[in-house]
Structure formats: C-alpha cells, structure tokens
Design a protein around this motif. Structure first.
Motif, PDB file in Angstrom:
ATOM      1  N   GLN A  87       0.533  -1.552   0.085  1.00 35.92           N
ATOM      2  CA  GLN A  87       0.061   0.075  -0.011  1.00 35.92           C
ATOM      3  C   GLN A  87       0.964   1.475   0.510  1.00 35.92           C
ATOM      4  O   GLN A  87       2.173   1.216   0.588  1.00 35.92           O
ATOM      5  N   GLN A 138       0.849   5.751   0.356  1.00 34.86           N
ATOM      6  CA  GLN A 138      -0.542   6.600   0.896  1.00 34.86           C
ATOM      7  C   GLN A 138       0.555   8.135   0.337  1.00 34.86           C
ATOM      8  O   GLN A 138       1.038   8.178   1.181  1.00 34.86           O
ATOM      9  N   CYS A 157       4.831  10.310   0.009  1.00 31.45           N
ATOM     10  CA  CYS A 157       4.662   8.466  -0.177  1.00 31.45           C
ATOM     11  C   CYS A 157       4.686   7.722   1.353  1.00 31.45           C
ATOM     12  O   CYS A 157       6.072   7.328   0.914  1.00 31.45           O
ATOM     13  N   SER A 168       4.155   0.797   3.088  1.00 33.00           N
ATOM     14  CA  SER A 168       3.701  -0.635   4.049  1.00 33.00           C
ATOM     15  C   SER A 168       3.252  -1.364   2.871  1.00 33.00           C
ATOM     16  O   SER A 168       3.196  -1.777   1.912  1.00 33.00           O
ATOM     17  N   GLY A 169       4.048  -3.010   3.158  1.00 30.65           N
ATOM     18  CA  GLY A 169       4.157  -3.795   2.557  1.00 30.65           C
ATOM     19  C   GLY A 169       5.445  -4.528   1.393  1.00 30.65           C
ATOM     20  O   GLY A 169       5.177  -5.510   1.075  1.00 30.65           O
ATOM     21  N   TYR A 203       0.944  -0.692  -7.952  1.00 31.54           N
ATOM     22  CA  TYR A 203       0.418  -0.498  -7.022  1.00 31.54           C
ATOM     23  C   TYR A 203       0.836   0.708  -6.908  1.00 31.54           C
ATOM     24  O   TYR A 203       2.192   1.162  -7.553  1.00 31.54           O
ATOM     25  N   GLY A 212      -0.341   5.185  -5.262  1.00 30.24           N
ATOM     26  CA  GLY A 212      -1.096   5.287  -4.553  1.00 30.24           C
ATOM     27  C   GLY A 212      -2.261   6.529  -4.727  1.00 30.24           C
ATOM     28  O   GLY A 212      -2.349   5.866  -6.168  1.00 30.24           O
ATOM     29  N   GLN A 213      -2.858   6.894  -3.941  1.00 29.05           N
ATOM     30  CA  GLN A 213      -4.399   7.344  -4.386  1.00 29.05           C
ATOM     31  C   GLN A 213      -4.501   8.906  -4.783  1.00 29.05           C
ATOM     32  O   GLN A 213      -5.679   9.742  -5.641  1.00 29.05           O
TER      33      GLN A 213
END
Length: 121
Positions: free
Chosen positions: A2, A4, A21, A24-25, A110, A112-113
């Motif tokens: 993830q 963010q 940014c 995680s993971g 993957y 971020g938003q």
C-alpha cells in the motif's frame, strides 16, 4: 503493498512543496519506486524513479527542480519540488514497480491515491 501519497496543495509559481509517500508491505530500500503525475484528459506522465542501487532518474521537465529521497526508518519516499511552474499542476501519484520499462506507468502495479498540486501563476 500500500502507498499513501500526501502533501499536495496550492502554491504560487516559484514556490516549493514536498510530497510524501508512506509505504507498507515492502521496504523503500528495495526494488524500484516512482512518481508520476496526471492532468485530466492526459496520459499519466513519468516524473522520477529510484532503484535499490540508489540511482535516481528524472524527466527532463523536472530535472534540477525536483528531488526524490527516501527515509528508510519511516519507510517513506519524498518528492521535493522547487521552482514550481504552472505546468507542474497535476495529481501526483507514487507507485511501486512491477516489471518492464521504468518510465512507463504500466510497469507499476501498486499506486497511491494521488495528491493534487496546483501552481498558480
């Protein structure tokens, strides 16, 4: 995985912003991470990416003005943006690389938003 993104906002031309940014993971010290940006109606555009060997690459349009950095303790990547121009206005996305050509958005799996950066003239 993830990601963010945060830190966007409104700034005058010539000003600065720092985007963050949080990851995680996976760790920011391994593999490839990148930043892209997108203006409505246009393709997502490469800004910069960094590899695990420490090498970082920038689009010509931001070279000398933007700097990517990483904080391993916080597992966070940053994009310091200086001397901002109105044409830098976009939604900025951080992304985790999967495979393929580093500067193509399709190579990242993957995302971020996104965080909106608006530069006024």
């Amino acid at each position: 995985v993830q990601l963010q993104a945060s830190g966007g906002g409104l700034v005058q031309a010539g000003g600065s912003l720092r985007l963050s940014c949080a990851v995680s993971g996976r760790t920011v010290s391994s593999g490839v991470l990148g930043w892209f940006r997108q203006v409505p109606g246009k393709e997502r555009e490469f800004v910069t990416f960094t590899r695990s060997d420490g090498n970082t690459y920038y689009a010509d349009s931001v070279k000398g003005r933007f700097t990517l950095s990483k904080d391993k303790a916080k597992n966070t990547m940053y994009l310091q943006m200086n001397s901002l121009k109105p044409e830098d206005t976009a939604v900025y996305y951080c992304a985790s690389y999967a495979r393929g050509v580093y500067y193509l958005s399709g190579s990242y799996d993957y995302w971020g938003q996104g965080t909106l950066v608006t530069v006024s003239s």
